[in-house]
Motif scaffolding. Structure first.
Motif, short mmCIF file in Angstrom:
data_model
loop_
_atom_site.label_atom_id
_atom_site.label_comp_id
_atom_site.label_asym_id
_atom_site.label_seq_id
_atom_site.Cartn_x
_atom_site.Cartn_y
_atom_site.Cartn_z
N ALA B 66 0.84 -1.19 0.00
CA ALA B 66 0.00 0.00 0.00
C ALA B 66 0.87 1.23 0.00
CB ALA B 66 -0.93 0.00 1.21
N ARG B 67 0.25 2.36 -0.28
CA ARG B 67 0.95 3.63 -0.16
C ARG B 67 -0.08 4.72 0.08
NH1 ARG B 67 2.98 5.16 -6.31
NH2 ARG B 67 1.11 4.49 -7.43
N GLN B 68 0.42 5.83 0.60
CA GLN B 68 -0.44 6.98 0.85
C GLN B 68 0.16 8.17 0.12
OE1 GLN B 68 -0.81 8.42 4.95
NE2 GLN B 68 -2.96 8.94 4.58
N PHE B 69 -0.71 8.96 -0.48
CA PHE B 69 -0.27 10.08 -1.30
C PHE B 69 -0.29 11.38 -0.50
CE2 PHE B 69 0.06 7.62 -5.06
CZ PHE B 69 -0.92 6.65 -4.97
N PRO B 70 0.35 12.46 -1.05
CA PRO B 70 0.36 13.74 -0.33
C PRO B 70 -1.01 14.27 0.02
CG PRO B 70 2.00 13.76 -2.07
CD PRO B 70 1.22 12.48 -2.24
N ASN B 71 -2.05 13.92 -0.75
CA ASN B 71 -3.41 14.37 -0.41
C ASN B 71 -4.10 13.41 0.55
OD1 ASN B 71 -3.98 12.18 -2.00
ND2 ASN B 71 -5.35 13.27 -3.40
N TYR B 72 -3.35 12.45 1.09
CA TYR B 72 -3.78 11.48 2.10
C TYR B 72 -4.65 10.36 1.55
CZ TYR B 72 -1.92 15.10 5.06
OH TYR B 72 -1.10 16.03 5.61
N SER B 73 -4.92 10.38 0.24
CA SER B 73 -5.59 9.22 -0.34
C SER B 73 -4.63 8.04 -0.32
CB SER B 73 -6.08 9.52 -1.75
OG SER B 73 -4.97 9.71 -2.61
N SER B 74 -5.17 6.86 -0.57
CA SER B 74 -4.33 5.67 -0.43
C SER B 74 -4.70 4.63 -1.48
CB SER B 74 -4.49 5.07 0.96
OG SER B 74 -3.74 3.87 1.12
N GLU B 75 -3.73 3.80 -1.82
CA GLU B 75 -3.94 2.66 -2.70
C GLU B 75 -3.51 1.39 -2.00
OE1 GLU B 75 -3.17 4.46 -7.20
OE2 GLU B 75 -1.68 3.14 -6.25
N LEU B 76 -4.27 0.33 -2.22
CA LEU B 76 -3.88 -1.00 -1.78
C LEU B 76 -3.64 -1.83 -3.04
CD1 LEU B 76 -3.59 -3.18 0.51
CD2 LEU B 76 -6.00 -3.71 0.08
N ASN B 77 -2.48 -2.43 -3.13
CA ASN B 77 -2.13 -3.26 -4.28
C ASN B 77 -1.98 -4.71 -3.85
OD1 ASN B 77 -1.46 -1.20 -6.54
ND2 ASN B 77 -0.43 -0.41 -4.74
N VAL B 78 -2.52 -5.59 -4.67
CA VAL B 78 -2.36 -7.01 -4.41
C VAL B 78 -1.86 -7.67 -5.70
CG1 VAL B 78 -3.40 -9.14 -3.56
CG2 VAL B 78 -4.31 -6.92 -2.81
N ASN B 79 -0.71 -8.33 -5.61
CA ASN B 79 -0.13 -9.01 -6.76
C ASN B 79 -0.44 -10.50 -6.73
OD1 ASN B 79 1.19 -6.71 -7.78
ND2 ASN B 79 2.85 -6.99 -6.32
N ALA B 80 -0.32 -11.14 -7.90
CA ALA B 80 -0.46 -12.60 -8.00
C ALA B 80 -1.69 -13.08 -7.23
CB ALA B 80 0.81 -13.27 -7.46
N LEU B 81 -2.84 -12.59 -7.62
CA LEU B 81 -4.07 -12.88 -6.90
C LEU B 81 -4.35 -14.37 -6.77
CD1 LEU B 81 -6.35 -10.10 -8.39
CD2 LEU B 81 -5.73 -10.34 -5.98
N LEU B 82 -4.84 -14.73 -5.59
CA LEU B 82 -5.27 -16.09 -5.30
C LEU B 82 -6.77 -16.09 -5.07
CD1 LEU B 82 -2.50 -17.03 -2.70
CD2 LEU B 82 -2.51 -17.51 -5.15
N LEU B 83 -7.37 -17.29 -5.21
CA LEU B 83 -8.80 -17.38 -4.96
C LEU B 83 -9.15 -16.88 -3.56
CD1 LEU B 83 -9.66 -20.88 -6.49
CD2 LEU B 83 -9.93 -18.63 -7.54
N GLY B 84 -8.28 -17.14 -2.61
CA GLY B 84 -8.51 -16.76 -1.22
C GLY B 84 -8.46 -15.27 -0.96
N ASP B 85 -8.05 -14.50 -1.98
CA ASP B 85 -8.04 -13.04 -1.82
C ASP B 85 -9.42 -12.45 -2.05
OD1 ASP B 85 -4.81 -12.85 -3.46
OD2 ASP B 85 -5.29 -13.08 -1.33
N SER B 86 -10.37 -13.26 -2.47
CA SER B 86 -11.74 -12.78 -2.65
C SER B 86 -12.29 -12.32 -1.30
CB SER B 86 -12.62 -13.88 -3.22
OG SER B 86 -12.21 -14.25 -4.51
N ALA B 87 -12.71 -11.07 -1.25
CA ALA B 87 -13.15 -10.50 0.03
C ALA B 87 -13.67 -9.09 -0.20
CB ALA B 87 -11.98 -10.45 1.02
N LEU B 88 -14.20 -8.52 0.87
CA LEU B 88 -14.54 -7.10 0.89
C LEU B 88 -13.35 -6.38 1.50
CD1 LEU B 88 -16.82 -4.93 0.53
CD2 LEU B 88 -17.38 -5.33 2.94
N TYR B 89 -12.80 -5.42 0.79
CA TYR B 89 -11.66 -4.66 1.28
C TYR B 89 -12.15 -3.30 1.78
CZ TYR B 89 -8.66 -8.30 -0.41
OH TYR B 89 -8.05 -9.52 -0.58
N LEU B 90 -11.91 -3.07 3.04
CA LEU B 90 -12.41 -1.87 3.70
C LEU B 90 -11.27 -0.90 3.98
CD1 LEU B 90 -14.69 -3.71 6.26
CD2 LEU B 90 -15.51 -2.27 4.39
N CYS B 91 -11.56 0.35 3.77
CA CYS B 91 -10.64 1.42 4.10
C CYS B 91 -11.26 2.23 5.22
CB CYS B 91 -10.40 2.29 2.87
SG CYS B 91 -9.41 3.76 3.18
#
Lengths: 114, 113
Positions: B66-91
């Motif tokens: 993940a990273r956070q930008f100067p305006n405080y917004s954020s990104e979450l990155n997930v590589n090489a996705l697996l079936l088990g990554d299926s979920a609700l991602y909350l910020c």
């Protein structure tokens, strides 16, 4: 590390009846305790929180919770349930002011009968 | 005031792909946390950022970043996705001086096929 147990997976109450949802925590220091509610497909809404002071805390929507250190519990209560209270309820414990590792329980699903 | 916003709302990916999820905190909030909520479970803590610095990391593999930008917004990155990554991602974001309290967005529903 801190942890939370919500013993009841599913509770059904009649509209107008009282409600108590149980929460037990494990943490070595003074815990930061929270109750959140989640409606289907939605994010979490904070109902109330406890950090210190009065052990009976009031929240939104008529909910209250009581912190009991001797029992490591933080049970959520409401005197009269409304049909709109049907949702998933999560208890959570945070580790200090930074709250950079909040742990949630598995949740209790509340069904309200008419 | 606008609450925490997340995009996209829903996302379908296949195994092995990469995904980027986005979060905009409540105006004035400088702390952002990410959680993964698998169906039928409570949210699990992934990351917390404050003033663009990582301040906490949960027990997730290095495929998650993940990273956070100067305006405080954020990104979450997930590589090489697996079936088990299926979920609700909350910020969730927290106001300055009250980082113990978090306000959650509606989440991004990720399905990995």
């Amino acid at each position: 590390a801190q942890s939370v147990t919500q013993p009841d997976i599913h509770i059904t109450v009649s509209e107008g009846a009282s409600l108590e949802l149980r929460c037990n925590y494990s943490y070595g220091a003074t815990p930061y305790l929270f109750w959140y509610v989640q409606s289907p497909g939605q994010g979490l809404q904070l109902l109330l929180k406890y950090f210190s002071g009065d052990t009976l805390v009031q929240g939104i929507k008529g909910f209250e919770a009581e912190f009991k250190r001797s029992q490591s519990s933080f049970n959520l209560r409401k005197p009269s349930v409304h049909w709109s209270d049907a949702a998933e309820y999560f208890c959570a414990v945070g580790a200090g002011i930074l709250n950079n590792d909040m742990r949630f329980g598995a949740g209790t699903r509340l069904t309200v009968k008419p | 005031d606008a609450g925490v916003t997340q995009s996209p709302t829903h996302l379908i990916k296949t195994r092995g792909q990469h995904v980027t999820l986005r979060c905009s905190p409540i105006s004035g909030h400088k702390s952002v946390s990410w959680y993964q909520q698998v169906l039928g479970q409570g949210p699990q803590f992934i990351f917390q950022y404050y003033e663009k610095e990582e301040r906490g990391r949960g027990n997730f593999p290095d495929r998650f970043s993940a990273r956070q930008f100067p305006n405080y917004s954020s990104e979450l990155n997930v590589n090489a996705l697996l079936l088990g990554d299926s979920a609700l991602y909350l910020c969730a974001s927290s106001p300055p001086g009250s980082t113990d309290t978090q306000y959650f967005g509606p989440g991004t529903r990720l399905t990995v096929l």
